[in-house]
Design a protein around this motif. Sequence first.
Motif, PDB file in Angstrom:
ATOM      1  N   ASP A  18      -1.130  15.777  16.129  1.00  0.00           N
ATOM      2  CA  ASP A  18      -0.097  16.010  17.158  1.00  0.00           C
ATOM      3  C   ASP A  18       0.922  17.041  16.681  1.00  0.00           C
ATOM      4  O   ASP A  18       1.361  17.901  17.434  1.00  0.00           O
ATOM      5  N   ILE A  92      -6.765  16.934  24.951  1.00  0.00           N
ATOM      6  CA  ILE A  92      -5.302  16.861  24.897  1.00  0.00           C
ATOM      7  C   ILE A  92      -4.838  16.016  26.068  1.00  0.00           C
ATOM      8  O   ILE A  92      -5.054  16.374  27.236  1.00  0.00           O
ATOM      9  N   GLN A  93      -4.241  14.898  25.727  1.00  0.00           N
ATOM     10  CA  GLN A  93      -3.795  13.983  26.768  1.00  0.00           C
ATOM     11  C   GLN A  93      -2.340  14.271  27.102  1.00  0.00           C
ATOM     12  O   GLN A  93      -1.483  14.240  26.210  1.00  0.00           O
ATOM     13  N   ASN A  94      -2.109  14.566  28.376  1.00  0.00           N
ATOM     14  CA  ASN A  94      -0.745  14.849  28.803  1.00  0.00           C
ATOM     15  C   ASN A  94      -0.071  13.548  29.210  1.00  0.00           C
ATOM     16  O   ASN A  94      -0.506  12.877  30.130  1.00  0.00           O
ATOM     17  N   LEU A  95       0.989  13.217  28.504  1.00  0.00           N
ATOM     18  CA  LEU A  95       1.661  11.946  28.788  1.00  0.00           C
ATOM     19  C   LEU A  95       2.907  12.147  29.646  1.00  0.00           C
ATOM     20  O   LEU A  95       3.590  11.207  29.994  1.00  0.00           O
ATOM     21  N   GLU A  96       3.195  13.408  29.969  1.00  0.00           N
ATOM     22  CA  GLU A  96       4.449  13.712  30.670  1.00  0.00           C
ATOM     23  C   GLU A  96       4.580  12.984  32.004  1.00  0.00           C
ATOM     24  O   GLU A  96       5.661  12.547  32.369  1.00  0.00           O
ATOM     25  N   ILE A  99       6.221   9.654  32.156  1.00  0.00           N
ATOM     26  CA  ILE A  99       7.640   9.531  31.813  1.00  0.00           C
ATOM     27  C   ILE A  99       8.473  10.170  32.929  1.00  0.00           C
ATOM     28  O   ILE A  99       8.237  11.313  33.304  1.00  0.00           O
ATOM     29  N   ASN A 104      16.809  14.072  28.763  1.00  0.00           N
ATOM     30  CA  ASN A 104      16.106  14.444  27.523  1.00  0.00           C
ATOM     31  C   ASN A 104      15.066  15.524  27.767  1.00  0.00           C
ATOM     32  O   ASN A 104      14.904  16.433  26.968  1.00  0.00           O
ATOM     33  N   GLU A 105      14.371  15.377  28.883  1.00  0.00           N
ATOM     34  CA  GLU A 105      13.330  16.355  29.205  1.00  0.00           C
ATOM     35  C   GLU A 105      13.959  17.737  29.420  1.00  0.00           C
ATOM     36  O   GLU A 105      13.467  18.745  28.918  1.00  0.00           O
ATOM     37  N   LEU A 107      16.759  18.822  28.260  1.00  0.00           N
ATOM     38  CA  LEU A 107      17.233  19.336  26.964  1.00  0.00           C
ATOM     39  C   LEU A 107      16.072  19.833  26.121  1.00  0.00           C
ATOM     40  O   LEU A 107      16.163  20.848  25.427  1.00  0.00           O
ATOM     41  N   PHE A 108      14.966  19.107  26.204  1.00  0.00           N
ATOM     42  CA  PHE A 108      13.799  19.515  25.428  1.00  0.00           C
ATOM     43  C   PHE A 108      13.263  20.868  25.902  1.00  0.00           C
ATOM     44  O   PHE A 108      12.887  21.717  25.085  1.00  0.00           O
TER      45      PHE A 108
END
Lengths: 166, 195
Positions: A18, A92-96, A99, A104-105, A107-108
């Motif tokens: 990761d 690649i597993q997208n976990l977005e 959530i 936070n997102e 800001l990220f």
Amino acid sequence: MEKDIETIFLNTVESNKDRIFRICRFYTADNEDPKDLFQDVLLNLWKSLPSFKNQSNIDTWVYRITINICLRAKQFSDKKQKHFVKLESINIQNLEDTIAPNENEKLFIKLSESIKRLEGIEKSIILLHLEGVSYKEIAQVFGLTENHIAVKIKRTRSKLLTLMKS
Amino acid sequence: MLNDELERIWQYSTKAESVKFNKTEFLTDLNMQLKRFDRILKNRDRREIIAAGLVILIFGSGAFFFTGILSKIGMVLGALYGVLVIYVFKNVKKHRPTNSALPIKDYLVEYRQYLAKERNLLANVIYWYLLPPFIACLLFFIGQNMSITQLAVYMLIIFCLYAFIFFLNKLGVKKSFEPLIKKLDDAIDDIEKIE
């Protein structure tokens, strides 16, 4: 012996995959797939493992190869890629989606954009630092002293914060 | 924004994506890719050797069949040129960095040296790639007792072709190699500034 190498390799990839993928993402142009670069790094790790000497920590060795391949890919990003590595076994597993978008997102995203604006070496150092790699290990990756790395990280963090505020 | 907030924000990325792989398939996949690359490299080497072999064979047999001492010398030079080209390609490939586990600065320096060699090869293409066969052709045509006009037409055609190859290579140096080397120099400078 071959089994040993396979086990070491799989364990190393398992514990770093990761992290490697996140680093690759920051060296990939917007129109490219980070998976291509990620697979190239994995192939290089596998190819180089037989020559790995226990002089350094295996994670340090992984970061070195990752950064070298990412920097090389960046130098060649203007030229057409010669042969893409295609590993069907990687997913690649997208976990977005799971959530809910939050502060936070946002800001990220801002942090990511700011990191992308950093120059090659600054970017590599801050990425390793944010991934929690120690100063000592980062120094070994770059072949520099811990003091030099500490100073560079301090400056780059300030630069990053300024970029995020702008 | 506080300094330690960066780490907290960064943690978000660890929840965004995850890499999954099947261990057994993964190793098979990697080994297949390695074999594929190996095959590509071997085929490329084979093609180069076959091409050089053909040049040597054609010019070598030409030296045997054609009359006239100058033509024979031209043909021998042509055959030697085939050997020279294969040597030059093999020699530059030897310098390609293969150890990506080197510390970043060492790796970049090694890569820069390799690119500089490739750049020099293209920049000097006139001496090792164009001039020898040009001289070989010139000697061959002179040895064939052609008229001045015939000789001039043939050499003009060859000259135009070579000029085209020469400018293509110059363009390659300017458009591809110089910017790449500049990027590497900048990256190496960045590291040196830290020291």
